[in-house]
Design a protein around this motif. Structure first.
Motif, PDB file in Angstrom:
ATOM      1  N   LEU A   9       0.826  -1.241   0.011  1.00 52.07           N
ATOM      2  CA  LEU A   9       0.227   0.106   0.021  1.00 52.07           C
ATOM      3  C   LEU A   9       0.872   1.204   0.015  1.00 52.07           C
ATOM      4  CD1 LEU A   9      -2.610  -1.103   3.161  1.00 52.07           C
ATOM      5  CD2 LEU A   9      -2.728  -1.399   0.458  1.00 52.07           C
ATOM      6  N   VAL A  10       0.378   2.341  -0.452  1.00 55.60           N
ATOM      7  CA  VAL A  10       0.890   3.835  -0.570  1.00 55.60           C
ATOM      8  C   VAL A  10       0.022   4.524   0.382  1.00 55.60           C
ATOM      9  CG1 VAL A  10       1.766   5.625  -1.895  1.00 55.60           C
ATOM     10  CG2 VAL A  10       2.184   3.268  -2.659  1.00 55.60           C
ATOM     11  N   PHE A  11       0.664   4.943   1.399  1.00 56.87           N
ATOM     12  CA  PHE A  11      -0.227   6.005   2.084  1.00 56.87           C
ATOM     13  C   PHE A  11       0.374   7.474   1.983  1.00 56.87           C
ATOM     14  CE2 PHE A  11       0.513   2.006   4.437  1.00 56.87           C
ATOM     15  CZ  PHE A  11      -0.253   2.077   5.394  1.00 56.87           C
ATOM     16  N   ASP A  12      -0.453   8.244   2.015  1.00 59.32           N
ATOM     17  CA  ASP A  12      -0.245   9.532   1.810  1.00 59.32           C
ATOM     18  C   ASP A  12      -0.504  10.250   3.287  1.00 59.32           C
ATOM     19  OD1 ASP A  12       0.434   9.856  -0.624  1.00 59.32           O
ATOM     20  OD2 ASP A  12      -1.639  10.367  -1.438  1.00 59.32           O
ATOM     21  N   ILE A  13       0.285  10.911   3.883  1.00 60.96           N
ATOM     22  CA  ILE A  13       0.198  11.250   5.560  1.00 60.96           C
ATOM     23  C   ILE A  13       0.468  12.738   5.477  1.00 60.96           C
ATOM     24  CG2 ILE A  13       1.250  11.018   7.472  1.00 60.96           C
ATOM     25  CD1 ILE A  13       2.120   8.282   6.332  1.00 60.96           C
ATOM     26  N   ASP A  14      -0.396  13.465   6.178  1.00 59.63           N
ATOM     27  CA  ASP A  14      -0.242  14.632   6.251  1.00 59.63           C
ATOM     28  C   ASP A  14       0.561  15.334   7.485  1.00 59.63           C
ATOM     29  OD1 ASP A  14      -1.952  14.625   8.923  1.00 59.63           O
ATOM     30  OD2 ASP A  14      -3.472  15.413   7.869  1.00 59.63           O
ATOM     31  N   LYS A  18      -1.610  12.256  10.057  1.00 54.85           N
ATOM     32  CA  LYS A  18      -2.792  11.384   9.792  1.00 54.85           C
ATOM     33  C   LYS A  18      -2.997  11.086   8.335  1.00 54.85           C
ATOM     34  CE  LYS A  18      -7.904  12.215   9.230  1.00 54.85           C
ATOM     35  NZ  LYS A  18      -8.868  13.173   9.186  1.00 54.85           N
ATOM     36  N   VAL A  19      -3.646   9.909   8.195  1.00 53.24           N
ATOM     37  CA  VAL A  19      -3.263   9.309   6.841  1.00 53.24           C
ATOM     38  C   VAL A  19      -4.727   9.887   5.892  1.00 53.24           C
ATOM     39  CG1 VAL A  19      -3.755   7.040   5.447  1.00 53.24           C
ATOM     40  CG2 VAL A  19      -2.488   6.870   7.431  1.00 53.24           C
ATOM     41  N   GLN A  39      -9.007  -0.091   4.831  1.00 53.00           N
ATOM     42  CA  GLN A  39      -9.744   0.549   5.853  1.00 53.00           C
ATOM     43  C   GLN A  39      -8.915   0.646   6.861  1.00 53.00           C
ATOM     44  OE1 GLN A  39     -12.844   1.832   6.013  1.00 53.00           O
ATOM     45  NE2 GLN A  39     -12.370   2.355   8.255  1.00 53.00           N
ATOM     46  N   ALA A  40      -8.238  -0.715   7.194  1.00 55.05           N
ATOM     47  CA  ALA A  40      -7.281  -0.397   8.595  1.00 55.05           C
ATOM     48  C   ALA A  40      -6.272   0.746   8.383  1.00 55.05           C
ATOM     49  CB  ALA A  40      -6.611  -1.874   8.535  1.00 55.05           C
ATOM     50  N   ALA A  41      -5.683   0.625   6.965  1.00 58.10           N
ATOM     51  CA  ALA A  41      -4.609   1.746   6.740  1.00 58.10           C
ATOM     52  C   ALA A  41      -5.036   3.093   7.245  1.00 58.10           C
ATOM     53  CB  ALA A  41      -4.036   1.530   5.312  1.00 58.10           C
ATOM     54  N   THR A  42      -6.232   3.239   6.579  1.00 60.03           N
ATOM     55  CA  THR A  42      -6.845   4.851   7.031  1.00 60.03           C
ATOM     56  C   THR A  42      -6.869   4.974   8.494  1.00 60.03           C
ATOM     57  OG1 THR A  42      -9.172   4.208   6.931  1.00 60.03           O
ATOM     58  CG2 THR A  42      -8.126   4.754   4.807  1.00 60.03           C
ATOM     59  N   GLU A  43      -6.672   4.080   9.384  1.00 61.58           N
ATOM     60  CA  GLU A  43      -6.970   4.429  10.687  1.00 61.58           C
ATOM     61  C   GLU A  43      -5.698   4.624  11.497  1.00 61.58           C
ATOM     62  OE1 GLU A  43      -9.493   1.199  12.100  1.00 61.58           O
ATOM     63  OE2 GLU A  43     -11.151   1.901  10.821  1.00 61.58           O
ATOM     64  N   GLU A  44      -4.338   4.151  10.665  1.00 62.21           N
ATOM     65  CA  GLU A  44      -3.089   4.354  11.334  1.00 62.21           C
ATOM     66  C   GLU A  44      -2.755   5.787  11.679  1.00 62.21           C
ATOM     67  OE1 GLU A  44      -0.834   1.888  11.981  1.00 62.21           O
ATOM     68  OE2 GLU A  44      -2.110   0.082  11.173  1.00 62.21           O
ATOM     69  N   ARG A  45      -2.254   5.937  12.248  1.00 61.85           N
ATOM     70  CA  ARG A  45      -1.346   7.302  12.763  1.00 61.85           C
ATOM     71  C   ARG A  45       0.089   7.012  12.682  1.00 61.85           C
ATOM     72  NH1 ARG A  45      -4.251  11.753  12.801  1.00 61.85           N
ATOM     73  NH2 ARG A  45      -2.665  12.754  14.345  1.00 61.85           N
ATOM     74  N   PHE A  46       0.779   7.946  12.417  1.00 66.43           N
ATOM     75  CA  PHE A  46       2.148   8.105  12.007  1.00 66.43           C
ATOM     76  C   PHE A  46       2.744   9.347  12.943  1.00 66.43           C
ATOM     77  CE2 PHE A  46       0.482   5.414   8.861  1.00 66.43           C
ATOM     78  CZ  PHE A  46       1.404   4.476   8.699  1.00 66.43           C
ATOM     79  N   SER A  47       4.061   9.367  13.199  1.00 65.03           N
ATOM     80  CA  SER A  47       4.734  10.757  13.540  1.00 65.03           C
ATOM     81  C   SER A  47       5.055  11.341  12.316  1.00 65.03           C
ATOM     82  CB  SER A  47       5.962   9.988  14.349  1.00 65.03           C
ATOM     83  OG  SER A  47       5.762   9.495  15.416  1.00 65.03           O
ATOM     84  N   ALA A  49       6.762  13.329   9.407  1.00 61.84           N
ATOM     85  CA  ALA A  49       8.141  13.607   8.985  1.00 61.84           C
ATOM     86  C   ALA A  49       8.493  14.894   9.256  1.00 61.84           C
ATOM     87  CB  ALA A  49       8.033  13.473   7.340  1.00 61.84           C
ATOM     88  N   LEU A  50       9.866  15.053   9.256  1.00 58.78           N
ATOM     89  CA  LEU A  50      10.370  16.658   9.721  1.00 58.78           C
ATOM     90  C   LEU A  50      11.218  16.967   8.842  1.00 58.78           C
ATOM     91  CD1 LEU A  50      11.031  16.060  13.340  1.00 58.78           C
ATOM     92  CD2 LEU A  50       8.804  17.313  12.431  1.00 58.78           C
ATOM     93  N   ARG A  51      11.177  18.352   8.254  1.00 60.14           N
ATOM     94  CA  ARG A  51      12.098  18.967   7.528  1.00 60.14           C
ATOM     95  C   ARG A  51      12.371  20.341   7.947  1.00 60.14           C
ATOM     96  NH1 ARG A  51       9.853  19.692   2.258  1.00 60.14           N
ATOM     97  NH2 ARG A  51      10.260  17.334   1.891  1.00 60.14           N
ATOM     98  N   ASP A  52      13.563  20.436   8.316  1.00 59.33           N
ATOM     99  CA  ASP A  52      14.089  21.607   9.086  1.00 59.33           C
ATOM    100  C   ASP A  52      13.519  21.705  10.342  1.00 59.33           C
ATOM    101  OD1 ASP A  52      15.972  22.235   7.238  1.00 59.33           O
ATOM    102  OD2 ASP A  52      14.682  23.384   5.993  1.00 59.33           O
ATOM    103  N   GLY A  53      12.910  20.643  11.139  1.00 63.43           N
ATOM    104  CA  GLY A  53      12.398  20.837  12.374  1.00 63.43           C
ATOM    105  C   GLY A  53      10.880  20.947  12.484  1.00 63.43           C
ATOM    106  N   GLN A  54      10.519  20.957  11.175  1.00 65.75           N
ATOM    107  CA  GLN A  54       9.147  21.518  10.944  1.00 65.75           C
ATOM    108  C   GLN A  54       8.190  19.974  10.377  1.00 65.75           C
ATOM    109  OE1 GLN A  54       7.441  24.458  11.914  1.00 65.75           O
ATOM    110  NE2 GLN A  54       9.577  24.731  12.762  1.00 65.75           N
ATOM    111  N   PRO A  55       6.889  19.928  10.833  1.00 69.03           N
ATOM    112  CA  PRO A  55       6.465  18.518  10.367  1.00 69.03           C
ATOM    113  C   PRO A  55       6.085  18.838   8.689  1.00 69.03           C
ATOM    114  CG  PRO A  55       5.035  19.560  12.056  1.00 69.03           C
ATOM    115  CD  PRO A  55       6.568  20.361  11.988  1.00 69.03           C
ATOM    116  N   VAL A  56       6.124  17.908   7.886  1.00 69.94           N
ATOM    117  CA  VAL A  56       5.587  17.996   6.505  1.00 69.94           C
ATOM    118  C   VAL A  56       4.860  16.886   6.002  1.00 69.94           C
ATOM    119  CG1 VAL A  56       7.475  19.506   5.884  1.00 69.94           C
ATOM    120  CG2 VAL A  56       7.936  17.092   5.883  1.00 69.94           C
ATOM    121  N   PRO A  57       3.878  16.763   5.120  1.00 69.92           N
ATOM    122  CA  PRO A  57       3.475  15.514   4.712  1.00 69.92           C
ATOM    123  C   PRO A  57       4.531  14.720   3.826  1.00 69.92           C
ATOM    124  CG  PRO A  57       2.646  17.817   3.390  1.00 69.92           C
ATOM    125  CD  PRO A  57       3.698  18.083   4.659  1.00 69.92           C
TER     126      PRO A  57
END
Length: 70
Positions: A9-14, A18-19, A39-47, A49-57
């Motif tokens: 699966l490929v996840f897009d994460i904000d 959130k997926v 369906q299960a994948a949409t319920e996952e939560r991830f830390s 990603a960070l770029r220059d210390g800022q969260p990015v999708p």
């Protein structure tokens, strides 16, 4: 019986972790398994990603394996 299915699966994460979208890259060959995986994948939560210390999708490709044992 040790039956199993595998798919990718490929996840897009904000930026909040959130997926937001899930695409099947490699199908299990069974539509019901694929729908359950999505369906299960949409319920996952991830830390986030960070770029220059800022969260990015970000986008993540992940392979799952599901086994049924008697």
């Amino acid at each position: 019986c040790r039956c199993g299915r595998r798919w990718s699966l490929v996840f897009d994460i904000d930026a909040s972790g959130k997926v937001t979208a899930v695409s099947i890259v490699r199908s299990s060959g069974q539509a019901d398994f694929d729908r359950a995986a999505q369906q299960a994948a949409t319920e996952e939560r991830f830390s986030p990603a960070l770029r220059d210390g800022q969260p990015v999708p970000f986008t993540l490709t992940y392979s799952y394996r599901f086994r049924i044992q008697d």
